[in-house]
Enzyme design. Structure first.
Site, mmCIF file in Angstrom:
data_model
loop_
_atom_site.group_PDB
_atom_site.id
_atom_site.type_symbol
_atom_site.label_atom_id
_atom_site.label_comp_id
_atom_site.label_asym_id
_atom_site.label_seq_id
_atom_site.Cartn_x
_atom_site.Cartn_y
_atom_site.Cartn_z
ATOM 1 N N LYS A 1 22.891 38.852 -6.966
ATOM 2 C CA LYS A 1 22.213 38.149 -8.137
ATOM 3 C C LYS A 1 23.282 37.626 -9.217
ATOM 4 C CE LYS A 1 20.730 42.251 -9.936
ATOM 5 N NZ LYS A 1 19.604 43.574 -9.705
ATOM 6 N N ARG B 1 8.447 48.233 -14.106
ATOM 7 C CA ARG B 1 9.121 46.701 -14.279
ATOM 8 C C ARG B 1 8.333 46.028 -13.602
ATOM 9 N NH1 ARG B 1 15.509 45.818 -13.668
ATOM 10 N NH2 ARG B 1 14.934 45.829 -11.232
ATOM 11 N N MET C 1 37.505 34.612 -30.794
ATOM 12 C CA MET C 1 36.626 34.095 -29.820
ATOM 13 C C MET C 1 37.389 33.520 -28.528
ATOM 14 S SD MET C 1 34.414 30.584 -30.401
ATOM 15 C CE MET C 1 33.552 31.066 -31.662
ATOM 16 N N TYR D 1 42.000 38.761 -37.339
ATOM 17 C CA TYR D 1 41.120 38.796 -38.463
ATOM 18 C C TYR D 1 40.720 40.123 -39.077
ATOM 19 C CZ TYR D 1 39.074 34.194 -36.921
ATOM 20 O OH TYR D 1 39.003 32.686 -36.632
HETATM 21 C C1 LIG Z 1 20.013 44.499 -9.137
HETATM 22 C C2 LIG Z 1 19.222 45.292 -8.282
HETATM 23 C C3 LIG Z 1 19.881 46.086 -7.254
HETATM 24 C C4 LIG Z 1 21.302 46.263 -7.259
HETATM 25 O O1 LIG Z 1 21.463 47.481 -8.044
HETATM 26 P P1 LIG Z 1 22.965 47.991 -8.583
HETATM 27 O O2 LIG Z 1 22.607 49.058 -9.583
HETATM 28 O O3 LIG Z 1 23.729 47.025 -9.090
HETATM 29 O O4 LIG Z 1 23.528 48.695 -7.486
HETATM 30 C C5 LIG Z 1 19.006 46.581 -6.334
HETATM 31 N N1 LIG Z 1 17.890 46.346 -5.961
HETATM 32 C C6 LIG Z 1 17.066 45.611 -7.059
HETATM 33 C C7 LIG Z 1 15.491 45.351 -7.124
HETATM 34 C C8 LIG Z 1 17.917 44.946 -8.191
HETATM 35 O O5 LIG Z 1 17.203 44.532 -9.051
#
Ligand SMILES: *Cc1c(COP(=O)(O)O)cnc(C)c1O
Length: 342
Positions: free
Chosen positions: A36, A130, A292, A246
């Site tokens: 993702k 969640r 930046m 800065y």
């Molecule tokens: C992002 C995610 C993972 C991977 O988690 P990591 O902590 O990055 O290894 C696995 N399962 C779900 C449902 C996730 O949202």
């Protein structure tokens, strides 16, 4: 092609090495990969290609837009969409090679009505609060009639030694055989380090693939994958007593050679690295504030000229010690980087 003054070196061998180690830790469980957020910022397509070549078959994205970006997917590969199906996703989802991970009663009903016999995954909430349907809903038959490939849950505290871990594991285990699911899955990167009884049939690492160390157990096994490199725009001598950047937060104690690099917080390089980050494996300390699009490093201890490239230290355990979460450190590196694998 316009040449960019900022690039991300990505170590494909280290990526595959990390996946193999995580797979080994899971014993006989299959080992997938969370890709993702565009492969945690590395580029999901490249990550999938490299891990598929190493034998990885199961991939996870958050949204249908992310799934679509990975099409066409290789024949033997499986792709799951973690956020499931909103009403607005259905038209795409019912005809898509990827599977939704159904997360709520509403999603289950929506899917059953429109796509009945098509395979799906289901997320069960075993305590994180969640996403997910409840174990009670599963026992009450909510999932009856679905063609479930993977029944999964997600750990809230895998990176700690916390009583939630065995509790969540046992709650998922208690659902074994209660659904049509071919496989069960619980562990993310941290969960894999908790032991084989957390691996079930399929693990889902993300962070550790990309060089993050989720728990101390993994520290000596996980290799760094992501190496930001910035071009030197200018080299100057800052006279003793003068300041850099800065708010004049750094002052030269002696005449100092300083290189100005093409990277800043707008590229995702956190402002928390002001007077704290380093470059070239600790040789060049960052001095003054992160701007930046620019930072300054003290290059007194090395030779460094304009148009040269400097590697910004981005070892994720060190980065998180500096107060920037490894997850954020990876995913915030943005589109101004030219990525290259070697
Ligand atoms: C992002 C995610 C993972 C991977 O988690 P990591 O902590 O990055 O290894 C696995 N399962 C779900 C449902 C996730 O949202």
């Amino acid at each position: 092609m316009i040449s960019a003054p900022l690039r991300l070196r990505l170590d494909g061998d280290a990526l595959v090495h990390n996946w193999r180690w995580l797979k080994g830790m899971g014993g006989s469980a299959a080992c997938g990969a969370a890709v993702k957020a565009d492969g945690y910022g590395l580029g999901a397509r490249e990550v999938v290609m490299r891990l598929a070549a190493a034998g990885c078959r199961d991939f996870f994205v958050a949204t249908w837009a992310e799934a679509e970006a990975l099409m066409p997917l290789g024949e033997a590969l499986s792709l799951s969409v973690l956020h499931g199906v909103r009403a607005a996703d259905m038209a795409v989802a019912v005809a898509h090679p990827a599977r939704p991970v159904l997360n709520s009663r509403e999603q289950v009903l929506r899917w059953r009505e429109a796509a009945g016999a098509r395979p799906c995954d289901v997320m069960v909430d075993t305590g994180m609060n969640r996403l997910g349907v409840s174990p009670d809903e599963v026992r009450d038959g909510l999932l009856d009639g679905l063609a479930i490939e993977t029944l999964m849950s997600h750990l809230a505290c895998g990176d700690e030694d916390h009583p939630m871990n065995p509790l969540q594991r046992d709650r998922l285990q208690a659902l074994a055989g209660r659904t049509s699911a071919r496989r069960m899955s619980l562990a993310n990167s941290a969960g894999i380090c908790l032991g084989r009884d957390y691996a079930f049939d399929l693990t889902r690492p993300g962070l550790a693939l990309y060089g993050g160390v989720p728990r101390a157990e993994a520290a000596e096994h996980i290799r760094q994958v992501v190496f930001p490199e910035a071009e030197v725009l200018q080299v100057r001598t800052v006279k003793a007593g003068e300041t850099v950047g800065y708010n004049a937060t750094w002052r030269a104690e002696r005449d100092t050679r300083v290189a100005i690099l093409n990277i800043g917080y707008a590229d995702g390089y956190a402002r928390a690295f002001s007077n704290a980050g380093t470059a070239e494996r600790g040789r060049f300390p960052l001095i003054g504030r992160v701007s930046m699009d620019l930072v300054a490093v003290d290059v007194s201890t090395g030779d460094c000229g304009e148009s040269g490239w400097i590697e910004i230290d981005y070892n994720l355990p060190e980065v998180s010690a500096a107060g920037v979460s490894a997850y954020e450190a990876l995913t915030r590196l943005d589109g101004r980087f030219t990525r290259y694998w070697r």
